[in-house]
Design a protein around this motif. Structure first.
Motif, PDB file in Angstrom:
ATOM      1  N   SER A  46      -5.222   7.839  -1.815  1.00  0.00           N
ATOM      2  CA  SER A  46      -5.953   7.703  -3.465  1.00  0.00           C
ATOM      3  C   SER A  46      -5.165   8.337  -4.117  1.00  0.00           C
ATOM      4  N   PHE A  47      -4.125   7.533  -5.669  1.00  0.00           N
ATOM      5  CA  PHE A  47      -3.377   7.992  -6.353  1.00  0.00           C
ATOM      6  C   PHE A  47      -3.590   8.216  -7.649  1.00  0.00           C
ATOM      7  N   PRO A  48      -5.028   8.835  -7.535  1.00  0.00           N
ATOM      8  CA  PRO A  48      -5.593   9.066  -9.161  1.00  0.00           C
ATOM      9  C   PRO A  48      -5.024   8.971 -10.457  1.00  0.00           C
ATOM     10  N   GLU A  49      -3.873   9.026 -10.138  1.00  0.00           N
ATOM     11  CA  GLU A  49      -2.473  10.046 -11.518  1.00  0.00           C
ATOM     12  C   GLU A  49      -2.315   8.542 -12.310  1.00  0.00           C
ATOM     13  N   GLN A  50      -2.270   7.164 -10.994  1.00  0.00           N
ATOM     14  CA  GLN A  50      -1.979   6.228 -11.773  1.00  0.00           C
ATOM     15  C   GLN A  50      -3.420   4.888 -11.386  1.00  0.00           C
ATOM     16  N   ASP A  51      -4.727   5.734 -10.865  1.00  0.00           N
ATOM     17  CA  ASP A  51      -5.740   5.181 -10.530  1.00  0.00           C
ATOM     18  C   ASP A  51      -5.137   4.560  -9.848  1.00  0.00           C
ATOM     19  N   LEU A  52      -4.909   3.859  -8.352  1.00  0.00           N
ATOM     20  CA  LEU A  52      -4.343   3.171  -7.572  1.00  0.00           C
ATOM     21  C   LEU A  52      -4.307   4.189  -6.641  1.00  0.00           C
ATOM     22  N   ALA A  53      -4.933   2.965  -5.217  1.00  0.00           N
ATOM     23  CA  ALA A  53      -5.472   3.212  -4.168  1.00  0.00           C
ATOM     24  C   ALA A  53      -5.572   2.061  -2.646  1.00  0.00           C
ATOM     25  N   VAL A  54      -4.667   2.475  -1.990  1.00  0.00           N
ATOM     26  CA  VAL A  54      -4.914   1.346  -0.705  1.00  0.00           C
ATOM     27  C   VAL A  54      -5.449   1.663   0.007  1.00  0.00           C
ATOM     28  N   ILE A  55      -7.040   0.721   0.581  1.00  0.00           N
ATOM     29  CA  ILE A  55      -7.205   0.582   2.065  1.00  0.00           C
ATOM     30  C   ILE A  55      -7.388   0.473   2.531  1.00  0.00           C
ATOM     31  N   LYS A  56      -7.577   0.232   4.013  1.00  0.00           N
ATOM     32  CA  LYS A  56      -7.301  -0.922   5.196  1.00  0.00           C
ATOM     33  C   LYS A  56      -8.549  -1.150   6.276  1.00  0.00           C
ATOM     34  N   LEU A  57      -8.873  -2.779   6.790  1.00  0.00           N
ATOM     35  CA  LEU A  57      -9.474  -2.805   7.354  1.00  0.00           C
ATOM     36  C   LEU A  57      -8.726  -2.968   8.222  1.00  0.00           C
ATOM     37  N   ASP A  58     -10.567  -2.097   8.891  1.00  0.00           N
ATOM     38  CA  ASP A  58     -10.335  -1.757  10.679  1.00  0.00           C
ATOM     39  C   ASP A  58     -10.173  -2.632  11.711  1.00  0.00           C
ATOM     40  N   LYS A  59     -11.040  -4.566  11.223  1.00  0.00           N
ATOM     41  CA  LYS A  59      -9.912  -5.290  11.819  1.00  0.00           C
ATOM     42  C   LYS A  59     -10.283  -6.587  10.876  1.00  0.00           C
ATOM     43  N   VAL A  60      -8.825  -7.481  11.092  1.00  0.00           N
ATOM     44  CA  VAL A  60      -8.467  -8.086   9.757  1.00  0.00           C
ATOM     45  C   VAL A  60      -9.203  -9.445  10.921  1.00  0.00           C
ATOM     46  N   PRO A  61      -9.291  -9.884  10.018  1.00  0.00           N
ATOM     47  CA  PRO A  61     -10.259 -11.394   9.983  1.00  0.00           C
ATOM     48  C   PRO A  61      -8.724 -12.204  10.432  1.00  0.00           C
ATOM     49  N   SER A  62      -9.086 -13.355  11.190  1.00  0.00           N
ATOM     50  CA  SER A  62      -8.419 -14.213  11.033  1.00  0.00           C
ATOM     51  C   SER A  62      -8.000 -15.137  10.387  1.00  0.00           C
ATOM     52  N   GLY A  63      -6.718 -15.515   9.193  1.00  0.00           N
ATOM     53  CA  GLY A  63      -6.813 -16.234   7.765  1.00  0.00           C
ATOM     54  C   GLY A  63      -6.499 -15.539   7.346  1.00  0.00           C
ATOM     55  N   LEU A  64      -6.436 -14.307   6.716  1.00  0.00           N
ATOM     56  CA  LEU A  64      -6.859 -13.291   5.930  1.00  0.00           C
ATOM     57  C   LEU A  64      -5.685 -13.721   4.879  1.00  0.00           C
ATOM     58  N   LYS A  65      -5.202 -13.705   3.883  1.00  0.00           N
ATOM     59  CA  LYS A  65      -4.358 -14.311   3.406  1.00  0.00           C
ATOM     60  C   LYS A  65      -4.203 -13.245   1.927  1.00  0.00           C
ATOM     61  N   PRO A  66      -3.035 -12.920   2.311  1.00  0.00           N
ATOM     62  CA  PRO A  66      -2.134 -11.676   1.246  1.00  0.00           C
ATOM     63  C   PRO A  66      -1.981 -12.408  -0.037  1.00  0.00           C
ATOM     64  N   ALA A  67      -1.957 -11.602  -0.571  1.00  0.00           N
ATOM     65  CA  ALA A  67      -1.954 -12.459  -2.589  1.00  0.00           C
ATOM     66  C   ALA A  67      -0.190 -12.040  -3.263  1.00  0.00           C
ATOM     67  N   ARG A  68      -0.264 -13.496  -3.776  1.00  0.00           N
ATOM     68  CA  ARG A  68       1.379 -13.000  -3.933  1.00  0.00           C
ATOM     69  C   ARG A  68       1.679 -12.472  -5.456  1.00  0.00           C
ATOM     70  N   PHE A  69       2.430 -11.631  -5.430  1.00  0.00           N
ATOM     71  CA  PHE A  69       3.087 -10.927  -6.649  1.00  0.00           C
ATOM     72  C   PHE A  69       3.887 -10.854  -7.882  1.00  0.00           C
ATOM     73  N   GLY A  70       3.889 -11.378  -8.911  1.00  0.00           N
ATOM     74  CA  GLY A  70       4.813 -11.890  -9.783  1.00  0.00           C
ATOM     75  C   GLY A  70       6.010 -10.439 -10.274  1.00  0.00           C
ATOM     76  N   ASP A  71       6.906 -10.724 -11.193  1.00  0.00           N
ATOM     77  CA  ASP A  71       7.528 -10.219 -11.280  1.00  0.00           C
ATOM     78  C   ASP A  71       6.503  -9.237 -13.504  1.00  0.00           C
ATOM     79  N   SER A  72       6.371  -7.726 -13.165  1.00  0.00           N
ATOM     80  CA  SER A  72       6.518  -7.462 -14.604  1.00  0.00           C
ATOM     81  C   SER A  72       6.956  -7.968 -15.676  1.00  0.00           C
ATOM     82  N   GLN A  73       8.887  -8.316 -15.237  1.00  0.00           N
ATOM     83  CA  GLN A  73       9.830  -8.598 -16.298  1.00  0.00           C
ATOM     84  C   GLN A  73       9.550 -10.135 -17.139  1.00  0.00           C
ATOM     85  N   LYS A  74       8.771 -10.327 -16.412  1.00  0.00           N
ATOM     86  CA  LYS A  74       8.412 -11.841 -16.316  1.00  0.00           C
ATOM     87  C   LYS A  74       6.683 -12.408 -17.518  1.00  0.00           C
TER      88      LYS A  74
END
Length: 362
Positions: free
Chosen positions: A126-154
């Protein structure tokens, strides 16, 4: 207003109304393609009437397409004391969210879209200085779909966006709005459940952001994440309640930089946050008005130390931005980057001085 003025006002208003109706009639004649003496072609009238519903249907289909594509990548996160949202970051089960959603917890229950069976996940960092954190699933279910990320400049003001998350525990909820502004610097209040972070370059949106939306997705019509909804503005006139139509999301450029470091290094090694290398406190003047940030401690070899700033100095300006409190100092620094050279103005013994400081990193 007396009676004669009232009648005059009404007369002017009626004349304006007549003029508007005349203009509207002319516009209708021009749209239908008719001259002053001819009748409009029935096919042309039908196509004109159909144009607006057709455009509305196209936008509706765009919304439905984006929701169908992105919503499976947005999850609900249940901590012991907090309920929020998250975004699937990769196919290994990493999920990015807000630090204030995870709080001080280490283990979480995660519910993915189209499933009522919660999964367990653990905190990576956890990085409170920028209010962001990452967690990780103990078991990854089949078909888990990662998001697509854009471009801040656009990201541009006026773009239509959708906010997806679990407001008030209502999972897989979607609201709609536009990008209202970019480049906002916003400070979170710890008393309102935030981390107290000051975050720069945030995306302001009119899409509703309610408790539980934090950590979810702000999405453009290309189906790409452009920000992580984090907080809504509050209105003192509403008793500190949320101000309708004013919400803020952490820009995707910052989200990716922090998440990539956490996943690779297990922590944030390069925050990108400018710092003076000081400990300071807010001070007031003789009228008890905020008057600056008093330096309490200077880090040896830090940016302020190298520029000659000493304990007891009161910083009153960074660049062109006035500094009256610790918060305004953080907001001034948030708009800059480590390595930048910036003028810092402070008072010492009643005299005002300005020095150039090469900013360090927090």
């Amino acid at each position: 207003m007396d009676a004669s003025r009232t009648r005059a006002f009404r007369a002017r208003r009626n004349l304006r109304a007549v003029a508007c109706l005349a203009s509207l009639a002319c516009c209708l004649v021009l749209v239908s393609g008719c001259s002053g003496s001819g009748a409009p072609d029935k096919a042309e009238v039908a196509s004109t009437r159909a144009a607006v519903p057709m455009a509305s249907n196209d936008l509706e289909r765009d919304f439905q397409r984006v929701i169908k594509d992105v919503l499976p990548s947005v999850v609900q996160i249940q901590a012991a004391r907090q309920l929020g949202s998250g975004v699937v970051y990769d196919d290994k089960g990493h999920i990015v969210t807000n630090a204030h959603v995870v709080g001080g917890e280490k283990v979480f229950r995660v519910t993915i879209a189209n499933s009522e069976e919660p999964l367990t996940a653990r905190l990576v960092y956890s990085f409170p200085e920028q209010d962001l954190a990452v967690i990780k699933l103990d078991k990854v279910p089949s078909g888990l779909k990662p998001a697509r990320f854009g471009d801040s400049q656009k990201v541009e003001v006026g773009q239509i966006v959708l906010a997806m998350g679990s407001p008030l525990g209502l999972s897989s909820s979607v609201t709609q709005g536009i990008v209202s502004a970019t480049g906002r610097t916003v400070s979170e209040g710890e008393s309102d459940g935030g981390t107290g972070a000051t975050i720069g370059n945030m995306v302001q949106t009119s899409a509703d952001i309610n408790p539980g939306n934090s950590g979810g997705a702000l999405v453009n019509l290309d189906g790409r994440i452009i920000g992580i909804p984090t907080l809504a503005a509050t209105d003192p006139d509403l008793g500190g309640g949320a101000a309708p139509g004013i919400g803020f999301a952490i820009p995707v450029s910052l989200v990716k930089r922090v998440a990539d470091q956490i996943i690779k290094e297990g922590k944030v090694t390069n925050s990108g946050r400018a710092a003076l290398g000081i400990t300071a406190r807010s001070v007031v003047d003789d009228s008890f008005q905020p008057a600056g940030a008093a330096v309490v401690r200077v880090q040896n070899g830090g940016a302020a130390d190298k520029a000659g700033i000493r304990p007891g100095d009161v910083i009153v300006k960074v660049g062109h931005q006035d500094v009256t409190t610790i918060t305004s100092l953080a907001e001034a620094l948030a708009s800059h980057r480590p390595g930048q050279r910036i003028a810092v103005t402070f008072t010492r013994g009643g005299a005002e001085k300005t020095v150039d400081v090469t900013l360090g990193e927090q």
